[in-house]
Enzyme design. Structure first.
Site, PDB file in Angstrom:
ATOM      1  N   SER A   1       8.290  -6.948  -7.150  1.00 34.55           N
ATOM      2  CA  SER A   1       9.304  -7.618  -6.718  1.00 34.55           C
ATOM      3  C   SER A   1       9.327  -8.203  -5.105  1.00 34.55           C
ATOM      4  O   SER A   1       8.768  -9.192  -5.156  1.00 34.55           O
ATOM      5  CB  SER A   1      10.636  -6.844  -6.793  1.00 34.55           C
TER       6      SER A   1
ATOM      7  N   ASP B   1       0.204 -17.884   0.544  1.00 35.50           N
ATOM      8  CA  ASP B   1       0.184 -19.216   0.348  1.00 35.50           C
ATOM      9  C   ASP B   1       0.254 -19.985   1.777  1.00 35.50           C
ATOM     10  O   ASP B   1      -0.344 -21.079   1.879  1.00 35.50           O
ATOM     11  CB  ASP B   1       1.757 -19.546  -0.440  1.00 35.50           C
TER      12      ASP B   1
ATOM     13  N   LYS C   1       6.550  -8.013 -11.328  1.00 31.25           N
ATOM     14  CA  LYS C   1       7.852  -8.222 -11.752  1.00 31.25           C
ATOM     15  C   LYS C   1       8.565  -9.511 -10.967  1.00 31.25           C
ATOM     16  O   LYS C   1       8.946  -9.350  -9.885  1.00 31.25           O
ATOM     17  CB  LYS C   1       8.535  -6.779 -11.177  1.00 31.25           C
TER      18      LYS C   1
END
Length: 717
Positions: free
Chosen positions: A483, A494, A508
């Site tokens: 999460s 990224d 998740k």
């Protein structure tokens, strides 16, 4: 009651059970006296449940993230999921029962649209009937004497029957259950129990399950049926009964008081989903994710077998006053056989916020050429925030981001050359903290995208241009990083802000909301997380740049191990800065890591453990021959002792002389909540070594006028 009287009662019960089985030619309107005193009363749906069913069907069709209609195909899937929930190991029903259910299979979809619950309740009542018959049969065999069971043949038993065919008839089920009893007796004999103790243990187990079967309630059937239905959309969408809704979140209740573990139902077992950082179970150290609870014992009392119990009742049994001890008998996630259990004593307490706080450490390493490096390590167990203090206006309220900012400042004062953020076993927490934490390492920019069921996309941003740390960064993850952890790790990856090292995260990547019904509540998935690069964290999680093997079985733990999990997909990326391009050095970093891996005794031992666990998990059956089973058991135990002693040798400690000595030491370690590990674990140290390699390679590249230094690159953009 004397043994003779108990045997006679069992025989009467068996005869009546067999008679009842013959009488019930159709799965409707069941009512049967199974033994001399108890009567199973079939459960029936209520008007409130029918109304709730209609509301649930509407919510699923029109507000769930997944666009899924209620069709004939879905009807068959609900039917299969419902039977898996009620008889997941296929040990109660027969093919004859399935034939009688065949007419219902295609009717469930239309019935669920309109609140016609009777078909689902008919199935439930038949299964309860069969459970009672099976348990009566097992108790009858036990009363005849477990010494009469034959352990000299070459029989074996399938460990996981979830994909097996249902047995043809009652006679075939009898043979299967005798095998199950043999397996249970063998396992306890190998653990040192005598036949009298084994008889008492098994009798209490099956009598407890029998009592629960007789006490079946309408709400049990409704909740099971609705969760088979809601689970078609995704595994995190579920129905909460009114009783469950009163506490609302069983998970939160257990997180804040009791043992600090998040639990869920798993067929007839209660399974550990994860441990709450800083909680009693986490500190005690023996309980782990995917362990299944067999019994619960209060201090000074006999264990209560909880197989087949409702989740809320198991939770109630585990709760208790602070500083009291609860003892759990569990099937470890690594066990090859459900009869191989461990006993774990945990002192109940509250989970204190400060015990979940981020913490720091420093490691000193030598890189190639004798260069010394100092690496800071920040461990973040969860993404937390003291909301009450925040709302009260306390300027010193605790939160992940505030604490990490302070730790970074302290580490920089220590002159660290790089930073490792340890997110292993971090199951997530406050979303805004993940967003703010990313902001400590980047200038202004997006951190995560949230796509709703109507396809609108919300982008969360770091709007603070200040950067707490602009040096080299490594983020450690494992399968239990989930999460909010995945949002942070994905954003760092990224942005090219650092390297992710470890194992694939949980996956998740969905958001749930709780909606009230006329009867209970519906937890429904309404949105999905996406990285700034456009890929979702759902299902796939975050793939590390450099992988380190893990003991965790990814086929059993993780989003992609769950039925009907929402798939990975992607949306458009949002503009974001790329701070560093690792493509020029990543191959060399991996090469150096693998060289250390191949020569490191610690990594070699880890791989040996992983291979051993894989070998055990690959076994799909176990022998019911006493001599063969004893030999296999001794081999497994000897391997466990060998691995433990190899680890002690690495630490310069005396080896254990026996398995009993190893078990006593493990119990002592688990009970010592104040123990400290003076040496950081080797995975953290490897993260530091990768950091040292990164610094060395970055310096080499900079020396040939390549503009790749971390600080310079960050400032340039």
């Amino acid at each position: 009651m004397t043994i003779a009287e108990r045997k006679m009662t069992r025989r009467i019960g068996l005869c009546r059970a067999m008679t009842a089985a013959l009488l019930f030619s159709a799965p409707f309107g069941l009512q049967a006296k199974i033994d001399g005193s108890e009567v199973y009363e079939p459960v029936a749906p209520t008007i409130d449940q029918a109304r709730a069913n209609i509301l649930i069907a509407r919510q699923l069709q029109f507000t769930h993230f997944r666009d899924l209609g209620i069709s004939n195909e879905l009807s068959g899937d609900v039917f299969d999921a419902y039977l898996d929930y009620l008889d997941g190991q296929r040990i109660y029903l027969t093919q004859d029962d399935l034939k009688k259910f065949s007419q219902i299979r295609t009717q469930l979809g239309s019935a669920l649209k309109t609140g016609q619950l009777q078909p689902g309740f008919d199935i439930y009542n038949v299964v309860q009937q069969r459970i009672i018959e099976r348990l009566q049969f097992a108790l009858g065999v036990i009363d005849e004497g477990i010494d009469k069971l034959d352990f000299s043949s070459d029989q074996s038993i399938l460990l996981d029957r979830s994909e097996a065919d249902w047995e043809a008839d009652t006679k075939a089920l009898d043979a299967l259950w005798i095998k199950r009893l043999k397996n249970a007796v063998l396992a306890q004999r190998l653990n040192g129990s005598d036949d009298e103790t084994i008889t008492d243990n098994l009798t209490r187990r099956y009598e407890g399950q029998l009592k629960r079967a007789y006490q079946a309630r309408s709400e049990d059937a409704f909740q099971a049926y609705m969760n088979a239905f809601t689970g078609m959309w995704d595994p995190h969408t579920s129905y909460f009964s009114p009783r469950t809704s009163e506490n609302f979140n069983i998970n939160m209740s257990l997180s804040l008081e009791g043992i600090g573990a998040v639990l869920q139902s798993d067929n007839e077992y209660t399974k550990v989903v994860r441990l709450v950082p800083g909680g009693p179970a986490s500190q005690q150290g023996q309980l782990g994710p995917a362990d299944r609870i067999v019994s619960v014992a209060q201090e000074g009392e006999k264990p209560v077998n909880v197989i087949g119990w409702r989740l809320d009742e198991v939770v109630d049994l585990i709760r208790g006053p602070r500083n009291s001890v609860v003892t759990l008998e569990v099937i470890p996630s690594s066990a090859t056989d459900e009869t191989l259990t461990e006993t774990i004593a945990i002192t109940r307490d509250e989970v204190k916020l400060e015990e979940q706080s981020a913490s720091k450490d420093v490691i000193h390493l030598k890189g190639d050429g004798g260069t010394d490096y100092t690496v800071g390590v920040i461990t973040i167990p969860t993404f937390y925030a003291d909301f009450q203090a925040m709302q009260a206006g306390d300027p010193d309220y605790k939160s992940t981001t505030r604490d990490v900012r302070q730790l970074i400042s302290e580490l920089e004062a220590d002159g660290v050359d790089g930073l490792v953020i340890d997110l292993r076993n971090n199951g997530g927490g406050a979303l805004h903290e993940a967003n703010d934490l990313v902001g400590l390492f980047i200038d202004e920019g997006p951190t995560v995208q949230i796509r709703n069921s109507n396809n609108t996309v919300q982008v969360l941003n770091d709007e603070d241009p200040s950067v707490a740390y602009d040096g080299p960064l490594v983020v450690l993850t494992n399968r239990m990083s989930a999460s909010a952890s995945e949002i942070f790790a994905g954003a760092i990856q990224d942005y090219g802000r650092g390297l992710v090292v470890g194992s694939q995260t949980f996956g998740k990547g969905t958001v749930q909301a709780v909606r009230p019904l006329n009867h209970g509540q519906l937890k429904i998935t309404q949105s999905k997380f996406y990285r700034v690069s456009g890929g979702s964290t759902q299902h796939k999680g975050v793939i590390p740049d450099i992988e380190i093997p893990t003991r965790i079985d990814k086929t059993r733990i993780g989003e992609d191990a769950l039925d009907h999990a929402l798939p990975w997909d992607q949306i458009e990326a949002v503009p974001h800065t790329r701070y560093f391009d690792f493509s020029g050095i990543i191959d060399e970093l991996r090469k150096r890591h693998e060289e250390r891996f191949s020569s490191s005794p610690e990594f070699s031992l880890l791989q040996k453990e992983i291979d051993f666990l894989k070998e055990q998990r690959a076994q799909d059956s176990v022998s019911l021959n006493m001599d063969t089973r004893k030999s296999q058991h001794e081999q497994i135990e000897q391997t466990r002792l060998t691995i433990a002693n190899a680890r002690r040798e690495l630490r310069g400690e005396e080896p254990f002389a026996s398995l009993d000595e190893l078990d006593d030491w493990q119990d002592q370690q688990a009970a010592d909540l104040d123990k400290t590990d003076e040496e950081l674990d080797f995975v953290i140290r490897e993260g530091g070594q990768i950091m040292a390699d990164m610094l060395k390679l970055d310096s080499q590249m900079a020396s040939i006028d390549e503009p790749t230094q971390f600080a310079a690159q960050a400032q340039a953009q």
